[in-house]
Design an enzyme around this catalytic site. Structure first.
Site, PDB file in Angstrom:
ATOM      1  N   VAL A  92       3.326   1.126   3.113  1.00 29.16           N
ATOM      2  CA  VAL A  92       3.264  -0.007   4.036  1.00 29.16           C
ATOM      3  C   VAL A  92       3.919  -1.238   3.406  1.00 29.16           C
ATOM      4  CG1 VAL A  92       1.762  -1.388   5.515  1.00 29.16           C
ATOM      5  CG2 VAL A  92       1.074   0.933   4.888  1.00 29.16           C
ATOM      6  N   ASP A 138     -11.955   7.750   9.385  1.00 28.11           N
ATOM      7  CA  ASP A 138     -11.693   7.511   7.968  1.00 28.11           C
ATOM      8  C   ASP A 138     -12.416   6.232   7.550  1.00 28.11           C
ATOM      9  OD1 ASP A 138     -10.849   7.291   5.414  1.00 28.11           O
ATOM     10  OD2 ASP A 138      -8.707   7.390   5.828  1.00 28.11           O
ATOM     11  N   LYS A 192       4.700   0.532   8.552  1.00 28.06           N
ATOM     12  CA  LYS A 192       4.260   1.771   7.903  1.00 28.06           C
ATOM     13  C   LYS A 192       5.423   2.761   7.994  1.00 28.06           C
ATOM     14  CE  LYS A 192       0.262   4.872   8.400  1.00 28.06           C
ATOM     15  NZ  LYS A 192      -0.996   5.052   9.149  1.00 28.06           N
ATOM     16  N   ALA A 244       0.861  -1.188   0.000  1.00 28.02           N
ATOM     17  CA  ALA A 244       0.000   0.000   0.000  1.00 28.02           C
ATOM     18  C   ALA A 244       0.893   1.232   0.000  1.00 28.02           C
ATOM     19  CB  ALA A 244      -0.912   0.000   1.218  1.00 28.02           C
TER      20      ALA A 244
END
Length: 432
Positions: A136, A282, A150, A129
């Protein structure tokens, strides 16, 4: 990404160029349409907003880092933009291209103080990602535990404040912020605070620990990754790898499992808002994963909104007034929240219709895949447009509205078909 492309001077020039171009377009549009009738002015303004929205999205999208994150956060506050601009900058929420592994390796070694090979047994070079402020990677700890790491892009945090100022200037020059100066200050302060927190992975680690403890005590089937503090820092965050299926896959499971997961999402959000007074804000479907036993995994606690006790009580009172269809009390609460410009202007019959539409998914047997409330809401929007200036985007409600509406669409994706009234009553009990 070439290093000079992210240098402060280069970035400033790009943003300043965008701002100057927007100012020129805005002035030219005003001069060109000086003698035009109202319809022509509206059509021309809409075309200009489309052009400017695309320009903002293209410029910020090229500029990995804090400025793109500013654009993403701005796109979350869609209420403060005309729809043409909101639509264009919404594309900033998509994934960014990854950064070269050499830069990531250097960042991890700098943050954790050792060569990468001494820190992890294995570290995948290809990220799974990539976003605006970091990416990540999967990795394995020395004891064999699978984790995700991350990593924040180098230099992102340093550019933050000047980027935000430039974006705000661009938006102000194009005259599209539909709020007064005082409200703008509050909104941009909230954006700045949100950005500051997202850039500090130590804050995210604290959030993860708090929410993990909170939900473990209430429902062990809400799964939140565990932080490994010895492998984490301000710009590196190492978490347990929690595997689950995507929302698309979960939507193919049987209705009982889908309903259990939908209830779990709604209850978790309500418990966070009304009891913890902090919530994961989120609701992007990619931040959730699902297991066939009905468990829900929640990722990414960089975006967390804290609510004051007074605000939580205000929301509860507003919900209760809504359930009782008490329009004068609803308007009093909306005024207190800075969400209503003037009382008594929006017609009572439209309020009543909106209340039925908004409460339908939470108070009746509701098939989210059929999505009748949304379809009826679209019809109501057309009838309500001429009164739209009666309502204002409120800093206190923007993230709450965005999170609730995001989860509504998550329940649609999951094809939930259930009556959630008992859950609604559990979270915000009616006053007897």
């Amino acid at each position: 990404m070439a290093k000079n492309a992210s240098s402060p001077g280069r970035r400033f020039m790009k943003l300043a160029g965008m701002t100057a171009s927007i100012a020129t377009k805005t002035v030219s549009n005003s001069i060109r349409n000086f003698n035009a009738d109202e319809d022509q002015k509206n059509e021309s303004r809409s075309k200009m907003f489309q052009d400017i929205g695309l320009q903002i999205a293209d410029t910020l999208g090229e500029m990995k880092g804090a400025v793109m994150k500013v654009g993403q956060i701005a796109s979350q506050y869609k209420d403060i933009f005309p729809p043409e601009v909101a639509k264009a900058i919404a594309k900033l929420q998509r994934q960014a291209p990854p950064m070269p592994f050499a830069d990531i390796k250097k960042q991890v070694e700098k943050e954790l103080g050792k060569p990468l090979a001494q820190i992890f047994q294995h570290f995948e070079e290809q990220p799974f990602a990539a976003a605006s402020i970091g990416q990540v990677h999967k990795a394995t700890l020395p004891d064999g535990k699978e984790v995700v790491v991350k990593v924040q892009y180098p230099g992102v945090d340093e550019a933050c404040e000047s980027d935000l100022k430039q974006v705000r200037l661009a938006l102000r020059l194009m005259g599209v912020l539909k709020v007064d100066k005082k409200l703008q200050d509050r909104l941009f302060q909230e954006i700045q605070d949100s950005l500051h927190e997202e850039l500090n992975y130590e804050i995210e680690a604290q959030n993860l620990d708090v929410f993990r403890t909170f939900h473990q005590n209430l429902d062990p089937q809400i799964i939140i990754p565990q932080v490994f503090p010895d492998y984490s820092s301000r710009r590196v965050l190492t978490l347990s790898l929690e595997k689950g299926e995507s929302i698309e896959t979960a939507s193919t499971w049987d209705v009982a499992t889908r309903n259990a997961m939908g209830r779990r999402l709604v209850r978790a959000l309500g418990q966070q808002m009304f009891f913890l007074k902090r919530f994961h804000c989120d609701p992007h479907p990619g931040n959730f994963a699902f297991r066939p036993d009905g468990s829900v995994i929640i990722y990414d606690f960089g975006g967390v909104k804290t609510l004051s006790t007074d605000l939580v009580e205000r929301f509860k009172s507003l919900v209760r007034a809504g359930r009782q269809h008490d329009i004068p009390v609803i308007e009093q609460h909306l005024m207190a929240l800075d969400a209503l410009a003037e009382q008594g202007k929006f017609p009572v019959e439209l309020y009543q219709k909106w209340l039925e539409v908004l409460l339908r998914p939470l108070t009746t047997q509701y098939d989210f895949a059929e999505n009748s409330a949304h379809h009826d809401g679209v019809i109501l929007v057309k009838k309500s447009l001429k009164y739209w200036d009666t309502f204002k985007p409120s800093p206190d409600t923007l993230m709450v509205n965005r999170t609730i509406s995001g989860h509504y669409w998550n329940l649609i994706h999951l094809k939930v078909d259930d009556n959630l009234n008992d859950l609604f009553e559990e979270l915000v009990p009616s006053l007897s």
